[in-house]
Design an enzyme around this catalytic site. Sequence first.
Site, PDB file in Angstrom:
ATOM      1  N   CYS A   1      30.452  39.387  74.189  1.00 14.75           N
ATOM      2  CA  CYS A   1      29.567  40.198  73.658  1.00 14.75           C
ATOM      3  C   CYS A   1      29.693  40.654  72.607  1.00 14.75           C
ATOM      4  CB  CYS A   1      29.160  41.458  74.668  1.00 14.75           C
ATOM      5  SG  CYS A   1      29.595  43.025  74.260  1.00 14.75           S
ATOM      6  N   CYS A   2      28.749  41.473  71.754  1.00 11.96           N
ATOM      7  CA  CYS A   2      28.664  42.267  70.541  1.00 11.96           C
ATOM      8  C   CYS A   2      28.971  41.391  69.282  1.00 11.96           C
ATOM      9  CB  CYS A   2      29.654  43.384  70.771  1.00 11.96           C
ATOM     10  SG  CYS A   2      29.188  44.363  72.267  1.00 11.96           S
TER      11      CYS A   2
ATOM     12  N   TYR B   1       9.068  66.280  45.090  1.00 10.70           N
ATOM     13  CA  TYR B   1       7.872  66.153  44.453  1.00 10.70           C
ATOM     14  C   TYR B   1       8.261  65.937  42.685  1.00 10.70           C
ATOM     15  CZ  TYR B   1       6.625  69.219  48.376  1.00 10.70           C
ATOM     16  OH  TYR B   1       6.451  69.254  49.401  1.00 10.70           O
TER      17      TYR B   1
ATOM     18  N   CYS C   1      -4.769  43.790  55.074  1.00  9.75           N
ATOM     19  CA  CYS C   1      -3.717  44.177  56.006  1.00  9.75           C
ATOM     20  C   CYS C   1      -3.996  45.062  57.155  1.00  9.75           C
ATOM     21  CB  CYS C   1      -2.630  44.954  55.108  1.00  9.75           C
ATOM     22  SG  CYS C   1      -2.400  44.766  53.371  1.00  9.75           S
TER      23      CYS C   1
ATOM     24  N   CYS D   1      -6.348  45.629  50.603  1.00  2.73           N
ATOM     25  CA  CYS D   1      -5.345  45.822  51.929  1.00  2.73           C
ATOM     26  C   CYS D   1      -6.229  46.636  52.933  1.00  2.73           C
ATOM     27  CB  CYS D   1      -4.112  46.415  51.277  1.00  2.73           C
ATOM     28  SG  CYS D   1      -2.821  46.699  52.547  1.00  2.73           S
TER      29      CYS D   1
ATOM     30  N   MET E   1       1.888  67.651  45.530  1.00  7.60           N
ATOM     31  CA  MET E   1       1.646  68.826  46.459  1.00  7.60           C
ATOM     32  C   MET E   1       0.296  68.674  47.023  1.00  7.60           C
ATOM     33  SD  MET E   1       2.809  72.335  44.320  1.00  7.60           S
ATOM     34  CE  MET E   1       1.725  72.065  43.124  1.00  7.60           C
TER      35      MET E   1
ATOM     36  N   CYS F   1       3.497  72.797  50.589  1.00  6.15           N
ATOM     37  CA  CYS F   1       4.408  72.241  49.424  1.00  6.15           C
ATOM     38  C   CYS F   1       4.445  73.075  48.451  1.00  6.15           C
ATOM     39  CB  CYS F   1       3.518  71.090  48.750  1.00  6.15           C
ATOM     40  SG  CYS F   1       2.962  69.738  49.924  1.00  6.15           S
TER      41      CYS F   1
ATOM     42  N   CYS G   1      -0.248  70.652  50.164  1.00 10.10           N
ATOM     43  CA  CYS G   1      -0.901  71.643  51.138  1.00 10.10           C
ATOM     44  C   CYS G   1      -0.198  73.068  50.539  1.00 10.10           C
ATOM     45  CB  CYS G   1      -0.557  71.380  52.408  1.00 10.10           C
ATOM     46  SG  CYS G   1       1.457  71.274  52.611  1.00 10.10           S
TER      47      CYS G   1
HETATM   48  C1  LIG Z   1      -6.705  39.297  55.855  1.00  3.80           C
HETATM   49  C2  LIG Z   1      -5.707  39.620  55.021  1.00  3.80           C
HETATM   50  C3  LIG Z   1      -4.564  40.056  55.113  1.00  3.80           C
HETATM   51  C4  LIG Z   1      -3.461  40.507  54.571  1.00  3.80           C
HETATM   52  N1  LIG Z   1      -2.389  41.184  55.161  1.00  3.80           N
HETATM   53  C5  LIG Z   1      -1.182  41.668  54.362  1.00  3.80           C
HETATM   54  C6  LIG Z   1      -0.181  42.132  54.888  1.00  3.80           C
HETATM   55  O1  LIG Z   1      -0.047  42.208  56.255  1.00  3.80           O
HETATM   56  N2  LIG Z   1       0.796  42.671  54.182  1.00  3.80           N
HETATM   57  C7  LIG Z   1       0.761  42.578  52.810  1.00  3.80           C
HETATM   58  O2  LIG Z   1       1.633  42.968  52.074  1.00  3.80           O
HETATM   59  N3  LIG Z   1      -0.440  41.956  52.101  1.00  3.80           N
HETATM   60  C8  LIG Z   1      -1.385  41.529  52.934  1.00  3.80           C
HETATM   61  N4  LIG Z   1      -2.354  40.996  52.298  1.00  3.80           N
HETATM   62  C9  LIG Z   1      -2.675  40.802  51.077  1.00  3.80           C
HETATM   63  C10 LIG Z   1      -2.947  42.229  50.310  1.00  3.80           C
HETATM   64  O3  LIG Z   1      -4.084  42.854  50.691  1.00  3.80           O
HETATM   65  C11 LIG Z   1      -3.325  42.076  48.853  1.00  3.80           C
HETATM   66  O4  LIG Z   1      -2.182  41.420  48.312  1.00  3.80           O
HETATM   67  C12 LIG Z   1      -3.507  43.094  48.161  1.00  3.80           C
HETATM   68  O5  LIG Z   1      -4.480  44.164  48.561  1.00  3.80           O
HETATM   69  C13 LIG Z   1      -3.961  43.053  46.567  1.00  3.80           C
HETATM   70  O6  LIG Z   1      -3.955  44.390  45.875  1.00  3.80           O
HETATM   71  P1  LIG Z   1      -4.628  44.481  44.322  1.00  3.80           P
HETATM   72  O7  LIG Z   1      -4.664  45.904  43.884  1.00  3.80           O
HETATM   73  O8  LIG Z   1      -4.161  43.195  43.469  1.00  3.80           O
HETATM   74  O9  LIG Z   1      -6.185  44.022  44.584  1.00  3.80           O
HETATM   75  P2  LIG Z   1      -7.487  44.641  45.507  1.00  3.80           P
HETATM   76  O10 LIG Z   1      -6.843  45.239  46.501  1.00  3.80           O
HETATM   77  O11 LIG Z   1      -8.114  43.569  45.740  1.00  3.80           O
HETATM   78  O12 LIG Z   1      -8.169  45.721  44.565  1.00  3.80           O
HETATM   79  C14 LIG Z   1      -8.916  45.137  43.395  1.00  3.80           C
HETATM   80  C15 LIG Z   1     -10.149  46.103  43.357  1.00  3.80           C
HETATM   81  O13 LIG Z   1     -10.802  45.814  42.218  1.00  3.80           O
HETATM   82  C16 LIG Z   1     -12.154  45.890  42.276  1.00  3.80           C
HETATM   83  N5  LIG Z   1     -12.765  45.166  41.369  1.00  3.80           N
HETATM   84  C17 LIG Z   1     -12.891  43.768  41.062  1.00  3.80           C
HETATM   85  N6  LIG Z   1     -13.892  43.436  39.994  1.00  3.80           N
HETATM   86  C18 LIG Z   1     -13.887  44.641  39.450  1.00  3.80           C
HETATM   87  C19 LIG Z   1     -14.486  44.829  38.063  1.00  3.80           C
HETATM   88  N7  LIG Z   1     -14.778  44.197  37.415  1.00  3.80           N
HETATM   89  N8  LIG Z   1     -14.506  46.205  37.920  1.00  3.80           N
HETATM   90  C20 LIG Z   1     -13.954  47.259  38.651  1.00  3.80           C
HETATM   91  N9  LIG Z   1     -13.438  47.022  39.864  1.00  3.80           N
HETATM   92  C21 LIG Z   1     -13.263  45.713  40.201  1.00  3.80           C
HETATM   93  C22 LIG Z   1     -12.412  45.249  43.735  1.00  3.80           C
HETATM   94  O14 LIG Z   1     -13.421  45.594  44.229  1.00  3.80           O
HETATM   95  C23 LIG Z   1     -11.029  46.104  44.412  1.00  3.80           C
HETATM   96  O15 LIG Z   1     -11.753  47.304  44.803  1.00  3.80           O
HETATM   97  C24 LIG Z   1      -3.718  40.489  53.371  1.00  3.80           C
HETATM   98  C25 LIG Z   1      -4.681  40.164  52.522  1.00  3.80           C
HETATM   99  C26 LIG Z   1      -5.759  39.615  53.604  1.00  3.80           C
HETATM  100  C27 LIG Z   1      -7.091  39.166  52.739  1.00  3.80           C
END
Ligand SMILES: Cc1cc2nc3c(=O)[nH]c(=O)nc-3n(C[C@H](O)[C@H](O)[C@H](O)COP(=O)(O)OP(=O)(O)OC[C@H]3O[C@@H](n4cnc5c(N)ncnc54)[C@H](O)[C@@H]3O)c2cc1C
Length: 560
Positions: free
Chosen positions: A557-558, A70, A140, A135, A16, A21, A18
Amino acid sequence: MPEMKKLELELDVRGMTCPSCAHHVENALNKVEGVEKAKIPGWQSNKATVSLTTDVDQQELINAVELAGYKASLKEQKPQISADIPQGSGNGDQRKDFDLVVIGAGSAGFAAAIKGIDLGFRVGMVGDGDLGGTCVNVGCVPSKTLIRAAEAWHNAGHHPFKGVNTLKSSLDWDIIRSEKDTLVADMRQSKYSDVLAAYPEITYIEGFASFNKDGSLQVGDKIYRAHRYLIVTGGHPHMIQFPGVEEVEPLNSTTLMELEQLPESLIILGGRAIALELGQTMERLGVQVLILQRSTRLVPDHEPEIGRGIKDYFEQEGIGIINGVQVDRLSREGETRIVHARVMGQEKEFKADQIFMALGRNANTDGMGLENVNVELDANGAIVVDEYQQTSNPAIYATGDVTNNPEFVYVAASGGSTASKNALTGNQKALDLSTMPGVIFTDPQIATVGLTEAQARQQGYEVKVSTINLEHVARAQANRDTRGLIKLVADEGTNRLLGAHIIAAEAGEVIQTATLAIKFGLKVSDLSDTLFPYLTQVEGLKLAALAFEKDIAMLSCCAV
Ligand SMILES: Cc1cc2nc3c(=O)[nH]c(=O)nc-3n(C[C@H](O)[C@H](O)[C@H](O)COP(=O)(O)OP(=O)(O)OC[C@H]3O[C@@H](n4cnc5c(N)ncnc54)[C@H](O)[C@@H]3O)c2cc1C
């Protein structure tokens, strides 16, 4: 007449956001037969009190809430953590602060923490750095909005039919960059900060987490103990330490998107998704781009036709691409950066204002004390997990980019939810990546799912293949953009679809139809027997299916 005894119970309600909800949930519960009155004290309370006139199957109440969109569970239900963890796994006898501590507050971390709460367990989540992880902050979201901006700029400059430069005014990188930053901040707020606030049961702990020798978790000066841990700490750009790297200070995907000023020229080391997406973006924003790649073709994990196709389209746009490049060292002369390399055995120098290393990502495992809790890493520092996302320490799970799972955010999120449930209730569900679509957001886009032709042969299938060019797709003709192809891989014996590989405008929108077809075991004939709307790009899938049997150039077509 004796007064009937009233029954009361309390439900936990999730999702929920708002006051309306709360109203929807109340209405849904009030419609269940036997409910006298359902009341929600306020949407933030996350609970509903229900007075019953008769015994009602509690599952009916939960179903009613779920049908309304929900989640609900009974308050008095105390879930039992699975008991199948051997001793000596860092899971000693001391008092436990949590059932599960999720380490990392990115996409996998959020999915895992929410799943743990939905199952009724006590969950802590440790986050270091910006909430939301890669991400939303540096992956992303910023890259896709920059790609869109560059595409709009590129298309505005060209007459749609003649390719004549008509409309361009001057590009303002400051505005594009600051709009990207605003979008990132907005999405971090709505998709992570607000969501965390809507789950007050998740204890958020800020800081860097590492394991102590006794198996407890250290965050700053605090120590936490949990029945289970889930490591979802993601990754960071892999910067190869070539000689001269300190002098050159190459960019990575994060620093490239944050540049205050665009360079005039850029060398990109690498030829996979991030190199191509950001390379084309930079080129479209007016940067002269040269891609240097060690492999012999771009996107080497994809079908060879796709690698060749994207190379042609990039070169037509003016992006330089050289394959088979072995980098020896980097150097700098004033503001010029130099890559010293060998190409086909010949020494070469390539010069540009900036160098962008797009050579993959490394797992964030350094300094986490994983050796203290016997969590096995591979040679690149990624955590080794089984299909349940369990590590070599049975009390510790890991998923997302910190493992060797494919680096997509939906894979990370699905892994987070699966791993959390397995960790808390026992290994019941493997993470199924057998029909995992992947999209590279170039123009034209690259989208794939299932087996390539070579993989299908390796797996012993009797393979048949159909490939059509986009010239056969009416939508592509109408759009005056017939770049690309669709390749389908099928099993000759059963006629089942095994893989789909597309390079085409909006291929990312087309691939999901093929994903469903493969996931649910459809045959090629199921695709060709289905109605596809005319003048859609996805109609190309039907044409490619028909092309197994027919010369589609001879169809009217189609696609029938
Ligand atoms: C430029 C780029 C473009 C991308 N484009 C896409 C896309 O278009 N589509 C798609 O599906 N994927 C895309 N990706 C991949 C996607 O972003 C990753 O696969 C996804 O975000 C990974 O998620 P995660 O939760 O595994 O890690 P993350 O999102 O990296 O989260 C990990 C977190 O843990 C924290 N952390 C690290 N060590 C510690 C610790 N010891 N203690 C506490 N916290 C810690 C980090 O700071 C971070 O906040 C892209 C990646 C990049 C780099």
